[in-house]
Design a protein around this motif. Structure first.
Motif, PDB file in Angstrom:
ATOM      1  N   ALA A   1     -44.207  12.563 -65.369  1.00 26.87           N
ATOM      2  CA  ALA A   1     -45.456  12.922 -64.831  1.00 26.87           C
ATOM      3  C   ALA A   1     -46.308  12.158 -63.830  1.00 26.87           C
ATOM      4  O   ALA A   1     -47.156  12.440 -62.973  1.00 26.87           O
ATOM      5  CB  ALA A   1     -46.280  13.074 -66.111  1.00 26.87           C
ATOM      6  N   LEU A   2     -45.955  10.830 -64.335  1.00 28.87           N
ATOM      7  CA  LEU A   2     -46.602   9.746 -63.375  1.00 28.87           C
ATOM      8  C   LEU A   2     -46.042   9.818 -62.087  1.00 28.87           C
ATOM      9  O   LEU A   2     -44.829   9.822 -61.657  1.00 28.87           O
ATOM     10  CB  LEU A   2     -46.633   8.344 -63.996  1.00 28.87           C
ATOM     11  N   GLN A   3     -47.017   9.504 -60.967  1.00 27.58           N
ATOM     12  CA  GLN A   3     -46.640   9.326 -59.632  1.00 27.58           C
ATOM     13  C   GLN A   3     -46.269   7.830 -59.175  1.00 27.58           C
ATOM     14  O   GLN A   3     -46.775   6.904 -60.098  1.00 27.58           O
ATOM     15  CB  GLN A   3     -47.600   9.889 -58.771  1.00 27.58           C
TER      16      GLN A   3
ATOM     17  N   ARG B   1     -52.393  13.002 -65.984  1.00 28.85           N
ATOM     18  CA  ARG B   1     -51.224  13.725 -65.071  1.00 28.85           C
ATOM     19  C   ARG B   1     -50.827  14.977 -66.148  1.00 28.85           C
ATOM     20  O   ARG B   1     -50.405  15.884 -65.423  1.00 28.85           O
ATOM     21  CB  ARG B   1     -50.366  12.913 -64.700  1.00 28.85           C
ATOM     22  N   ASP B   2     -50.575  14.748 -67.386  1.00 27.84           N
ATOM     23  CA  ASP B   2     -50.092  15.779 -68.143  1.00 27.84           C
ATOM     24  C   ASP B   2     -50.842  15.649 -69.548  1.00 27.84           C
ATOM     25  O   ASP B   2     -50.166  15.077 -70.345  1.00 27.84           O
ATOM     26  CB  ASP B   2     -48.831  15.478 -68.340  1.00 27.84           C
TER      27      ASP B   2
ATOM     28  N   ASP C   1     -49.330   5.586 -59.469  1.00 29.18           N
ATOM     29  CA  ASP C   1     -49.502   5.281 -60.650  1.00 29.18           C
ATOM     30  C   ASP C   1     -48.868   4.014 -61.358  1.00 29.18           C
ATOM     31  O   ASP C   1     -49.390   3.080 -62.011  1.00 29.18           O
ATOM     32  CB  ASP C   1     -49.488   6.304 -61.751  1.00 29.18           C
TER      33      ASP C   1
ATOM     34  N   LYS D   1     -52.778   7.016 -67.925  1.00 29.59           N
ATOM     35  CA  LYS D   1     -52.145   7.710 -66.830  1.00 29.59           C
ATOM     36  C   LYS D   1     -51.731   9.150 -67.250  1.00 29.59           C
ATOM     37  O   LYS D   1     -51.768  10.296 -66.443  1.00 29.59           O
ATOM     38  CB  LYS D   1     -51.191   6.966 -66.242  1.00 29.59           C
TER      39      LYS D   1
END
Length: 190
Positions: A139-141, A67-68, A144, A63
């Motif tokens: 970074a993760l939402q 995301r990054d 995620d 993930k």
């Protein structure tokens, strides 16, 4: 929640590294370490991290790469780090088996193999907690984390849960003893 689980597993791994370190100091003095404890520690490392801990980290890392990508690149090749750790563990297991088989080995070589494994594990954990986990948290939402959590198995940790597998009971007793000794030392100074 996922990161908290991973961090707690790191604390558990550190406890095992301390046990291994203590047995290594017994060996370095020329005494016989508790090989039942050493074997149980090795068995734990052979089972739990690759089956449960690392797959969770891998899901988080996948993930993070989405995301990054720059943060993921800074972390590096997590899978290669895990493979190096597994190879270090295999060297430790072979060294211990050689000692038990009365093969001629220099104590210093055995010491170096086990010490290298301990230091490698600690460096790896430090990197994950310094670079990987904070980057993932940033970074993760929420979706995620929810997806990762939904994919986690409810497999119990064979050593650090309410029900301890019999083969790990000796290590658990050893860890509790170390914790009691550390607490007694702290109490003596406060």
């Amino acid at each position: 929640m996922v990161i908290e689980i991973l961090c707690q597993e790191h604390r558990n791994i550190e406890k095992l590294l301390l046990v291994l370190e203590r047995e290594l100091s017994v060996f370095a003095r020329g005494d016989r370490p508790d090989y039942e404890v050493v074997h149980a520690v090795i068995a734990y490392f052979q089972v739990y991290p690759d089956a449960y801990h690392h797959p969770t980290e891998d899901m988080v890392f996948e993930k993070l790469k989405v995301r990054d990508p720059a943060a993921a690149a800074k972390v590096g090749d997590l899978a290669a780090d895990h493979r190096r750790g597994a190879e270090g563990l295999r060297r430790v297991a072979r060294a211990v088996e050689s000692v038990l088989a009365d093969q001629e080995l220099l104590r210093q070589n055995i010491n170096d193999i086990i010490r290298d494994f301990i230091e490698q594990e600690r460096r790896h954990i430090a990197m994950e907690e310094r670079d990987f986990f904070p980057a993932a948290v940033k970074a993760l939402q929420a979706r995620d984390w929810a997806e990762i959590a939904s994919r986690l198995t409810d497999q119990r940790n064979p050593l650090f849960s309410e029900v301890v597998e019999e083969r790990f009971e000796v290590v658990r007793r050893h860890i509790l003893q170390l914790e009691q000794e550390a607490e007694a030392e702290r109490s003596a100074y406060c």
